[in-house]
Motif scaffolding. Structure first.
Motif, PDB file in Angstrom:
ATOM      1  N   GLN A 187       0.828  -1.210   0.000  1.00  0.00           N
ATOM      2  CA  GLN A 187       0.000   0.000   0.000  1.00  0.00           C
ATOM      3  C   GLN A 187       0.861   1.259   0.000  1.00  0.00           C
ATOM      4  N   HIS A 188       2.003   1.195   0.668  1.00  0.00           N
ATOM      5  CA  HIS A 188       2.889   2.363   0.698  1.00  0.00           C
ATOM      6  C   HIS A 188       3.430   2.663  -0.703  1.00  0.00           C
ATOM      7  N   SER A 191       0.689   4.024  -2.849  1.00  0.00           N
ATOM      8  CA  SER A 191       0.291   5.395  -2.487  1.00  0.00           C
ATOM      9  C   SER A 191       1.219   6.436  -3.097  1.00  0.00           C
TER      10      SER A 191
END
Length: 375
Positions: A187-188, A191
Protein backbone atom coordinates in the motif's frame (compact mmCIF):
# COMPACT_ATOMS: atom_id res chain seq x y z
CA UNK A 1 10.56 -22.56 -30.35
CA UNK A 2 14.33 -22.78 -31.06
CA UNK A 3 16.64 -22.49 -28.08
CA UNK A 4 18.08 -19.01 -27.71
CA UNK A 5 21.82 -18.57 -27.85
CA UNK A 6 24.13 -15.70 -27.05
CA UNK A 7 23.97 -12.86 -24.55
CA UNK A 8 21.04 -10.45 -24.69
CA UNK A 9 21.39 -8.53 -21.40
CA UNK A 10 24.25 -6.20 -20.49
CA UNK A 11 24.84 -4.54 -17.12
CA UNK A 12 27.07 -1.52 -17.72
CA UNK A 13 28.87 -0.43 -14.56
CA UNK A 14 29.42 3.17 -15.52
CA UNK A 15 30.36 4.14 -11.96
CA UNK A 16 32.24 1.91 -9.51
CA UNK A 17 31.46 3.84 -6.34
CA UNK A 18 28.32 4.82 -4.46
CA UNK A 19 27.02 7.64 -2.29
CA UNK A 20 25.13 5.15 -0.09
CA UNK A 21 26.43 2.40 2.18
CA UNK A 22 23.53 -0.07 2.29
CA UNK A 23 24.00 -2.70 4.97
CA UNK A 24 23.02 -5.64 2.73
CA UNK A 25 24.95 -4.56 -0.38
CA UNK A 26 26.59 -7.64 -1.92
CA UNK A 27 28.77 -5.43 -4.11
CA UNK A 28 30.60 -3.55 -1.35
CA UNK A 29 29.88 -5.82 1.62
CA UNK A 30 30.04 -9.20 -0.09
CA UNK A 31 32.95 -11.56 -0.56
CA UNK A 32 34.43 -9.80 -3.59
CA UNK A 33 36.92 -6.93 -3.29
CA UNK A 34 37.74 -6.34 -6.96
CA UNK A 35 35.95 -2.96 -6.96
CA UNK A 36 38.82 -1.58 -4.86
CA UNK A 37 41.21 -1.89 -7.83
CA UNK A 38 38.99 -0.44 -10.57
CA UNK A 39 38.58 3.13 -11.87
CA UNK A 40 35.68 4.99 -10.32
CA UNK A 41 34.22 5.95 -13.71
CA UNK A 42 33.97 4.17 -17.03
CA UNK A 43 35.89 5.81 -19.85
CA UNK A 44 34.36 6.51 -23.23
CA UNK A 45 36.98 4.24 -24.80
CA UNK A 46 35.32 1.23 -23.17
CA UNK A 47 31.95 2.03 -24.77
CA UNK A 48 33.67 2.64 -28.11
CA UNK A 49 35.17 -0.86 -27.90
CA UNK A 50 31.98 -2.45 -26.54
CA UNK A 51 29.38 -1.30 -29.10
CA UNK A 52 30.83 -2.92 -32.26
CA UNK A 53 31.69 -6.14 -30.42
CA UNK A 54 28.20 -6.36 -28.96
CA UNK A 55 26.69 -5.79 -32.41
CA UNK A 56 28.95 -8.50 -33.84
CA UNK A 57 27.95 -10.97 -31.12
CA UNK A 58 24.23 -10.22 -31.51
CA UNK A 59 24.29 -10.63 -35.27
CA UNK A 60 26.26 -13.89 -35.02
CA UNK A 61 23.65 -15.35 -32.63
CA UNK A 62 20.56 -13.95 -34.32
CA UNK A 63 19.74 -11.60 -31.45
CA UNK A 64 17.58 -8.66 -32.52
CA UNK A 65 16.68 -7.23 -29.09
CA UNK A 66 19.03 -6.43 -26.19
CA UNK A 67 18.72 -4.97 -22.70
CA UNK A 68 21.27 -2.32 -21.74
CA UNK A 69 21.27 -1.28 -18.07
CA UNK A 70 23.30 1.56 -16.58
CA UNK A 71 24.37 0.33 -13.16
CA UNK A 72 26.95 0.85 -10.47
CA UNK A 73 27.78 1.73 -7.79
CA UNK A 74 25.49 4.63 -8.51
CA UNK A 75 25.21 5.53 -12.22
CA UNK A 76 23.86 9.03 -11.57
CA UNK A 77 27.30 9.92 -10.23
CA UNK A 78 28.52 10.04 -13.83
CA UNK A 79 28.23 13.30 -15.74
CA UNK A 80 25.17 14.08 -17.82
CA UNK A 81 27.53 14.69 -20.74
CA UNK A 82 28.94 11.15 -20.53
CA UNK A 83 25.46 9.68 -20.16
CA UNK A 84 24.26 11.52 -23.26
CA UNK A 85 27.32 10.48 -25.23
CA UNK A 86 26.85 6.82 -24.25
CA UNK A 87 23.18 6.91 -25.26
CA UNK A 88 24.21 8.29 -28.64
CA UNK A 89 26.66 5.41 -29.06
CA UNK A 90 23.84 2.98 -28.29
CA UNK A 91 21.88 4.52 -31.15
CA UNK A 92 24.40 2.74 -33.39
CA UNK A 93 23.08 -0.57 -32.10
CA UNK A 94 19.52 0.29 -33.15
CA UNK A 95 20.87 1.48 -36.50
CA UNK A 96 22.38 -1.99 -36.97
CA UNK A 97 18.90 -3.53 -36.70
CA UNK A 98 19.14 -4.56 -33.03
CA UNK A 99 16.49 -2.93 -30.88
CA UNK A 100 17.62 -1.72 -27.47
CA UNK A 101 15.73 -1.50 -24.19
CA UNK A 102 17.60 1.12 -22.19
CA UNK A 103 17.46 0.95 -18.43
CA UNK A 104 19.01 2.63 -15.42
CA UNK A 105 19.05 1.45 -11.81
CA UNK A 106 19.56 4.17 -9.20
CA UNK A 107 19.30 4.77 -5.48
CA UNK A 108 17.43 7.97 -6.37
CA UNK A 109 19.36 10.24 -4.02
CA UNK A 110 20.63 12.58 -6.77
CA UNK A 111 17.71 12.08 -9.17
CA UNK A 112 16.85 15.64 -10.20
CA UNK A 113 14.21 16.81 -12.65
CA UNK A 114 17.03 17.51 -15.11
CA UNK A 115 18.21 13.89 -14.90
CA UNK A 116 14.66 12.62 -15.35
CA UNK A 117 14.11 14.78 -18.42
CA UNK A 118 17.41 13.63 -19.91
CA UNK A 119 16.57 9.96 -19.41
CA UNK A 120 13.10 10.52 -20.87
CA UNK A 121 14.69 11.67 -24.13
CA UNK A 122 16.07 8.17 -24.59
CA UNK A 123 12.96 6.21 -23.55
CA UNK A 124 14.59 4.87 -20.41
CA UNK A 125 13.20 2.27 -18.04
CA UNK A 126 14.13 3.67 -14.63
CA UNK A 127 14.31 1.52 -11.48
CA UNK A 128 14.60 3.33 -8.13
CA UNK A 129 15.62 1.44 -4.99
CA UNK A 130 13.01 1.95 -2.26
CA UNK A 131 12.65 -0.62 0.50
CA UNK A 132 9.27 0.50 1.85
CA UNK A 133 8.39 2.79 4.74
CA UNK A 134 10.79 5.40 6.05
CA UNK A 135 11.66 3.27 9.07
CA UNK A 136 12.48 0.13 7.10
CA UNK A 137 14.24 1.96 4.26
CA UNK A 138 16.40 4.10 6.54
CA UNK A 139 17.44 1.10 8.65
CA UNK A 140 19.50 -0.25 5.75
CA UNK A 141 19.85 2.35 3.01
CA UNK A 142 22.09 4.93 4.66
CA UNK A 143 24.60 7.37 3.21
CA UNK A 144 28.32 7.44 3.95
CA UNK A 145 27.64 9.48 7.09
CA UNK A 146 25.11 6.92 8.34
CA UNK A 147 22.04 9.06 7.60
CA UNK A 148 18.86 7.57 6.17
CA UNK A 149 18.11 8.32 2.52
CA UNK A 150 14.31 7.94 2.43
CA UNK A 151 13.40 11.62 2.02
CA UNK A 152 15.92 12.11 -0.78
CA UNK A 153 14.74 8.98 -2.57
CA UNK A 154 11.09 10.07 -2.39
CA UNK A 155 12.07 13.44 -3.83
CA UNK A 156 13.88 11.69 -6.67
CA UNK A 157 10.92 9.36 -7.28
CA UNK A 158 8.55 12.32 -7.54
CA UNK A 159 10.89 14.02 -10.00
CA UNK A 160 10.88 10.88 -12.12
CA UNK A 161 7.12 10.38 -11.99
CA UNK A 162 6.63 13.80 -13.61
CA UNK A 163 8.06 12.20 -16.75
CA UNK A 164 6.17 8.91 -16.52
CA UNK A 165 4.71 8.12 -19.93
CA UNK A 166 6.70 10.92 -21.55
CA UNK A 167 9.68 8.75 -22.43
CA UNK A 168 10.35 7.52 -18.90
CA UNK A 169 8.96 4.30 -17.43
CA UNK A 170 9.37 4.43 -13.64
CA UNK A 171 9.46 1.52 -11.22
CA UNK A 172 10.88 0.61 -7.85
CA UNK A 173 13.20 -2.10 -6.58
CA UNK A 174 12.52 -3.35 -3.05
CA UNK A 175 14.96 -5.58 -1.22
CA UNK A 176 12.64 -7.53 1.05
CA UNK A 177 12.74 -7.05 4.81
CA UNK A 178 10.33 -9.10 6.97
CA UNK A 179 10.27 -6.36 9.59
CA UNK A 180 7.53 -4.73 7.53
CA UNK A 181 4.03 -6.08 7.00
CA UNK A 182 3.60 -7.02 3.35
CA UNK A 183 0.21 -5.36 2.93
CA UNK A 184 1.57 -2.14 4.43
CA UNK A 185 4.59 -2.28 2.12
CA UNK A 186 2.41 -2.78 -0.95
CA UNK A 187 0.00 0.00 0.00
CA UNK A 188 2.89 2.36 0.70
CA UNK A 189 4.43 1.85 -2.73
CA UNK A 190 1.05 2.18 -4.42
CA UNK A 191 0.29 5.40 -2.49
CA UNK A 192 3.39 6.91 -4.07
CA UNK A 193 2.02 6.24 -7.56
CA UNK A 194 4.26 3.26 -8.31
CA UNK A 195 2.84 0.68 -10.72
CA UNK A 196 5.99 -1.29 -11.58
CA UNK A 197 7.39 -3.05 -8.50
CA UNK A 198 10.41 -5.33 -8.43
CA UNK A 199 10.78 -7.47 -5.30
CA UNK A 200 14.20 -8.92 -4.50
CA UNK A 201 15.25 -11.44 -1.90
CA UNK A 202 18.58 -10.29 -0.40
CA UNK A 203 21.59 -11.82 -2.13
CA UNK A 204 22.78 -14.63 0.12
CA UNK A 205 24.21 -18.15 0.09
CA UNK A 206 25.93 -20.57 2.46
CA UNK A 207 28.92 -18.23 2.72
CA UNK A 208 27.00 -14.95 2.96
CA UNK A 209 23.98 -15.75 5.17
CA UNK A 210 20.49 -14.29 4.81
CA UNK A 211 20.10 -11.15 6.96
CA UNK A 212 17.99 -11.96 10.03
CA UNK A 213 16.10 -8.73 10.64
CA UNK A 214 13.14 -10.17 12.55
CA UNK A 215 13.37 -13.74 13.92
CA UNK A 216 9.59 -13.84 14.41
CA UNK A 217 8.77 -13.23 10.74
CA UNK A 218 9.90 -14.99 7.56
CA UNK A 219 10.49 -13.90 3.98
CA UNK A 220 7.79 -16.40 2.95
CA UNK A 221 5.26 -14.70 5.20
CA UNK A 222 6.18 -11.28 3.82
CA UNK A 223 5.86 -12.47 0.21
CA UNK A 224 2.46 -14.03 0.88
CA UNK A 225 1.19 -10.77 2.40
CA UNK A 226 2.37 -8.73 -0.57
CA UNK A 227 0.91 -11.28 -3.00
CA UNK A 228 -2.49 -11.15 -1.28
CA UNK A 229 -2.52 -7.36 -1.34
CA UNK A 230 -1.66 -7.41 -5.06
CA UNK A 231 -4.38 -9.94 -5.82
CA UNK A 232 -6.92 -8.07 -3.71
CA UNK A 233 -6.33 -4.79 -5.53
CA UNK A 234 -6.87 -6.62 -8.82
CA UNK A 235 -5.39 -3.84 -10.94
CA UNK A 236 -3.93 -5.13 -14.20
CA UNK A 237 -1.82 -2.00 -14.56
CA UNK A 238 0.27 -2.93 -11.50
CA UNK A 239 3.18 -5.11 -12.54
CA UNK A 240 5.17 -7.11 -9.99
CA UNK A 241 7.70 -9.03 -12.05
CA UNK A 242 8.51 -11.53 -9.31
CA UNK A 243 4.87 -12.51 -8.89
CA UNK A 244 4.35 -12.61 -12.63
CA UNK A 245 7.06 -15.26 -12.76
CA UNK A 246 5.56 -17.10 -9.80
CA UNK A 247 2.16 -17.26 -11.49
CA UNK A 248 3.67 -18.40 -14.79
CA UNK A 249 5.77 -21.00 -13.01
CA UNK A 250 2.88 -22.63 -11.13
CA UNK A 251 0.88 -22.55 -14.37
CA UNK A 252 3.61 -24.59 -16.02
CA UNK A 253 4.98 -21.76 -18.16
CA UNK A 254 8.66 -20.77 -18.40
CA UNK A 255 9.94 -18.30 -15.82
CA UNK A 256 12.08 -15.40 -16.99
CA UNK A 257 13.47 -14.39 -13.59
CA UNK A 258 16.71 -15.92 -12.40
CA UNK A 259 15.17 -16.11 -8.92
CA UNK A 260 14.28 -19.57 -10.24
CA UNK A 261 16.98 -22.01 -11.27
CA UNK A 262 15.28 -22.91 -14.55
CA UNK A 263 15.77 -19.46 -16.06
CA UNK A 264 19.10 -19.32 -17.94
CA UNK A 265 21.22 -16.33 -16.96
CA UNK A 266 22.27 -14.69 -20.24
CA UNK A 267 23.72 -11.59 -18.57
CA UNK A 268 27.11 -9.96 -19.11
CA UNK A 269 28.59 -7.25 -16.91
CA UNK A 270 30.87 -4.56 -18.38
CA UNK A 271 33.18 -3.07 -15.74
CA UNK A 272 34.92 0.31 -15.49
CA UNK A 273 38.26 -1.24 -16.47
CA UNK A 274 36.78 -2.98 -19.52
CA UNK A 275 36.44 -6.40 -17.86
CA UNK A 276 33.53 -8.48 -19.16
CA UNK A 277 32.07 -10.85 -16.58
CA UNK A 278 29.09 -13.04 -15.66
CA UNK A 279 26.28 -11.54 -13.56
CA UNK A 280 27.70 -10.04 -10.40
CA UNK A 281 25.43 -11.92 -7.98
CA UNK A 282 28.43 -14.24 -7.75
CA UNK A 283 30.31 -11.52 -5.87
CA UNK A 284 28.53 -12.75 -2.76
CA UNK A 285 30.08 -16.21 -3.20
CA UNK A 286 33.86 -15.78 -3.33
CA UNK A 287 36.43 -13.08 -3.97
CA UNK A 288 37.45 -13.02 -7.63
CA UNK A 289 34.91 -15.62 -8.77
CA UNK A 290 33.78 -13.49 -11.73
CA UNK A 291 37.30 -12.41 -12.67
CA UNK A 292 37.68 -14.54 -15.82
CA UNK A 293 40.44 -12.48 -17.47
CA UNK A 294 38.20 -11.33 -20.33
CA UNK A 295 38.45 -7.68 -21.40
CA UNK A 296 36.50 -5.75 -24.04
CA UNK A 297 39.69 -4.21 -25.47
CA UNK A 298 41.25 -7.59 -26.15
CA UNK A 299 38.49 -10.19 -26.32
CA UNK A 300 35.11 -10.80 -27.96
CA UNK A 301 31.72 -11.22 -26.28
CA UNK A 302 31.84 -14.82 -27.50
CA UNK A 303 34.90 -15.36 -25.30
CA UNK A 304 32.66 -14.75 -22.29
CA UNK A 305 29.67 -16.60 -23.69
CA UNK A 306 31.59 -19.82 -24.37
CA UNK A 307 33.57 -19.72 -21.14
CA UNK A 308 32.83 -22.75 -18.93
CA UNK A 309 31.67 -20.56 -16.05
CA UNK A 310 29.21 -18.64 -18.21
CA UNK A 311 27.86 -21.87 -19.67
CA UNK A 312 27.22 -22.98 -16.09
CA UNK A 313 24.97 -19.92 -15.68
CA UNK A 314 23.02 -20.84 -18.79
CA UNK A 315 22.72 -24.54 -18.05
CA UNK A 316 22.15 -24.37 -14.28
CA UNK A 317 18.95 -26.41 -14.70
CA UNK A 318 21.11 -29.36 -15.83
CA UNK A 319 22.05 -30.15 -12.22
CA UNK A 320 19.19 -30.08 -9.74
CA UNK A 321 20.39 -30.20 -6.12
CA UNK A 322 19.91 -33.62 -4.52
CA UNK A 323 18.23 -31.88 -1.57
CA UNK A 324 15.40 -30.91 -3.92
CA UNK A 325 14.49 -34.49 -4.79
CA UNK A 326 10.81 -35.17 -4.16
CA UNK A 327 9.85 -31.49 -3.85
CA UNK A 328 6.61 -30.80 -5.69
CA UNK A 329 8.07 -27.57 -7.08
CA UNK A 330 11.41 -28.96 -8.23
CA UNK A 331 10.41 -28.64 -11.88
CA UNK A 332 9.36 -25.04 -11.27
CA UNK A 333 12.05 -23.72 -8.96
CA UNK A 334 15.00 -25.77 -10.19
CA UNK A 335 16.77 -25.30 -6.88
CA UNK A 336 16.67 -21.50 -6.96
CA UNK A 337 19.07 -18.90 -8.29
CA UNK A 338 22.44 -20.53 -8.77
CA UNK A 339 24.41 -17.96 -6.76
CA UNK A 340 22.17 -18.64 -3.73
CA UNK A 341 23.16 -22.34 -3.78
CA UNK A 342 26.86 -21.77 -3.21
CA UNK A 343 28.88 -23.25 -0.37
CA UNK A 344 32.67 -23.49 -0.08
CA UNK A 345 32.48 -27.25 0.46
CA UNK A 346 30.06 -28.22 -2.34
CA UNK A 347 30.13 -25.35 -4.83
CA UNK A 348 26.68 -24.83 -6.36
CA UNK A 349 25.24 -28.23 -5.43
CA UNK A 350 23.09 -27.09 -2.48
CA UNK A 351 19.50 -25.93 -2.70
CA UNK A 352 18.91 -22.18 -2.48
CA UNK A 353 19.25 -20.59 0.95
CA UNK A 354 15.92 -18.97 0.03
CA UNK A 355 14.21 -22.35 -0.36
CA UNK A 356 11.64 -21.66 2.38
CA UNK A 357 10.66 -18.32 0.82
CA UNK A 358 10.44 -19.73 -2.71
CA UNK A 359 8.49 -22.81 -1.65
CA UNK A 360 6.19 -20.69 0.51
CA UNK A 361 5.22 -18.23 -2.22
CA UNK A 362 4.92 -20.90 -4.92
CA UNK A 363 2.63 -22.99 -2.72
CA UNK A 364 0.59 -19.96 -1.68
CA UNK A 365 0.21 -18.75 -5.26
CA UNK A 366 -0.81 -22.19 -6.49
CA UNK A 367 -3.50 -22.48 -3.79
CA UNK A 368 -4.72 -18.93 -4.43
CA UNK A 369 -5.02 -19.52 -8.17
CA UNK A 370 -6.85 -22.82 -7.59
CA UNK A 371 -9.23 -21.19 -5.13
CA UNK A 372 -9.97 -18.31 -7.51
CA UNK A 373 -10.54 -20.68 -10.42
CA UNK A 374 -13.15 -22.56 -8.38
CA UNK A 375 -14.86 -19.41 -7.12
Amino acid sequence: MPELSGIDTYIIKTVEWCNLDCTYCYFYHGQDTSFEKRPRHMSRAIIEAFVPKMIEHSQAHGIDFVHLTFHGGEPLLQSKEDFTWMMEQFDRIDAAGIRTARKLTTNGVTLTDEWAELMARYNTHLAISLDGSREVHDAARVDLAGRGSYDRVIRGLRNALKWEGKGLNVGTITVLNPTENGSDLYQHLRSLGVKSINLILPEANYVTPIPVVNPDRSYAQLLKEIFDAWVEENDDSVDIGFFGDVVRAVAGLPASSDQFGFAPVRVAVLETDGSVQPTDNFRSCADGMVELGINIFRDSIDDLYYHDFFQLCINQQAFIPEECGGCKFVNVCGGGRISTRYSREEGFKRKSVHCDALYGILDHAAKTLQKNSLA
